[in-house]
Design a protein around this motif. Sequence first.
Motif, short mmCIF file in Angstrom:
data_model
loop_
_atom_site.label_atom_id
_atom_site.label_comp_id
_atom_site.label_asym_id
_atom_site.label_seq_id
_atom_site.Cartn_x
_atom_site.Cartn_y
_atom_site.Cartn_z
N UNK A 58 0.86 -1.19 0.00
CA UNK A 58 0.00 0.00 0.00
C UNK A 58 0.89 1.23 0.00
N UNK A 59 0.38 2.32 -0.59
CA UNK A 59 1.00 3.64 -0.47
C UNK A 59 -0.10 4.66 -0.24
N UNK A 60 0.06 5.58 0.73
CA UNK A 60 -0.89 6.70 0.83
C UNK A 60 -0.96 7.42 -0.51
N UNK A 61 -2.13 7.93 -0.86
CA UNK A 61 -2.35 8.52 -2.18
C UNK A 61 -1.24 9.49 -2.61
N UNK A 62 -0.86 10.41 -1.74
CA UNK A 62 0.15 11.41 -2.10
C UNK A 62 1.48 10.74 -2.46
N UNK A 63 1.89 9.74 -1.68
CA UNK A 63 3.14 9.04 -1.94
C UNK A 63 3.04 8.19 -3.21
N UNK A 64 1.88 7.57 -3.40
CA UNK A 64 1.61 6.75 -4.58
C UNK A 64 1.79 7.58 -5.85
N UNK A 65 1.22 8.77 -5.89
CA UNK A 65 1.30 9.59 -7.09
C UNK A 65 2.70 10.18 -7.29
N UNK A 66 3.36 10.53 -6.19
CA UNK A 66 4.75 10.97 -6.30
C UNK A 66 5.64 9.84 -6.82
N UNK A 114 5.12 -7.86 -17.45
CA UNK A 114 6.12 -8.77 -16.91
C UNK A 114 5.74 -9.25 -15.52
N UNK A 115 6.56 -10.10 -14.94
CA UNK A 115 6.39 -10.50 -13.54
C UNK A 115 6.37 -9.22 -12.71
N UNK A 116 5.47 -9.13 -11.75
CA UNK A 116 5.20 -7.84 -11.12
C UNK A 116 5.01 -7.91 -9.61
N UNK A 117 4.98 -6.71 -9.03
CA UNK A 117 4.55 -6.48 -7.65
C UNK A 117 3.43 -5.45 -7.71
N UNK A 118 2.34 -5.66 -6.97
CA UNK A 118 1.20 -4.76 -6.98
C UNK A 118 1.39 -3.61 -6.00
N UNK A 119 0.97 -2.40 -6.42
CA UNK A 119 1.02 -1.22 -5.56
C UNK A 119 -0.37 -0.59 -5.54
N UNK A 120 -0.99 -0.54 -4.35
CA UNK A 120 -2.34 -0.02 -4.21
C UNK A 120 -2.32 1.33 -3.49
N UNK A 121 -3.02 2.34 -4.02
CA UNK A 121 -3.13 3.60 -3.30
C UNK A 121 -4.13 3.48 -2.15
N UNK A 193 -8.88 3.74 3.08
CA UNK A 193 -9.22 2.46 2.45
C UNK A 193 -8.50 2.35 1.11
N UNK A 194 -8.26 1.14 0.69
CA UNK A 194 -7.83 0.86 -0.68
C UNK A 194 -9.09 0.92 -1.53
N UNK A 195 -9.20 1.96 -2.37
CA UNK A 195 -10.43 2.19 -3.13
C UNK A 195 -10.33 1.72 -4.57
N UNK A 196 -9.33 0.93 -4.91
CA UNK A 196 -9.25 0.36 -6.25
C UNK A 196 -10.25 -0.78 -6.36
N UNK A 197 -10.36 -1.32 -7.57
CA UNK A 197 -11.31 -2.40 -7.77
C UNK A 197 -10.97 -3.61 -6.90
#
Length: 260
Positions: A58-66, A114-121, A193-197
């Motif tokens: 998880x990343x807080x929204x501000x950090x996620x977008x940065x 490719x093989x990945x790691x998920x990052x959720x805002x 909350x994680x508000x993605x799908x």
Amino acid sequence: MRPIKDIQELRNIQMAILDNVHQFCEQHQLRYFLSSGTLIGAVRHKGYIPWDDDIDIYMPRADYERFLQSYQDPQGIFKAIDPSRESDYYYTFAKVIDTRTLMIEDETKGFEIGVYMDIFPVDYVTDDLKERERIFKRKRLLYKIRRCKISKQNPLFSRLAYFCYRSLPISLSTTNKMIRKLIVRKEPTATVCNMTEAGPKVSGCFPATDIATSVDIEFEGKLYKTMVGYRDYLERTYGDYMTLPPVEQRVTHQFEAYWR
């Protein structure tokens, strides 16, 4: 291309991605937290859940977008995929991929990954439960429309619903703007909350104080970051997370991956 058949080989690639993202976040003072099944694995097994084969943070929204605006791998091996910049990208959250590899997934047909790691805002959500339920209901509808606009095969149970949503005179870019306007709040609240799908149900939202700071946690023999209130988050999201599920539920995802 050479197949990646062994789960440990897949995990080694994912761990290299996690190490790279961890170092980047430390250097640029960006917050991230091990989350979801990865965090359960860290707490319960000090590493992967034995039958698990992915990594979530998880990343807080501000950090996620940065992060998405600034992330670069000097060696060019790893790449961040930003859903707001990719018209054919099925998922509603970011991934960091190893560009030397190829993953074959039904959801990403037409989009090489490719093989990945998920990052959720992680976003602020209203503290009013009834209002939150209304937002979640609308969120589910918008994500269904988005899936139907992108997917070349029916992602829903109903063929009629798929046809109707796909035929709506609303562009994908407009749908994405509607989703962002609904889920991204600038005003802080007491709840996040994680508000993605892929996000949890309404009950899976948790106090903003849980992510106020980060703490170190062991995962596969190394220390990474997670939220200070990780036990509260896990209990709200998963209930009794320390108890192993029944044997029949301990199933490893089937994956198809290759070295390019």
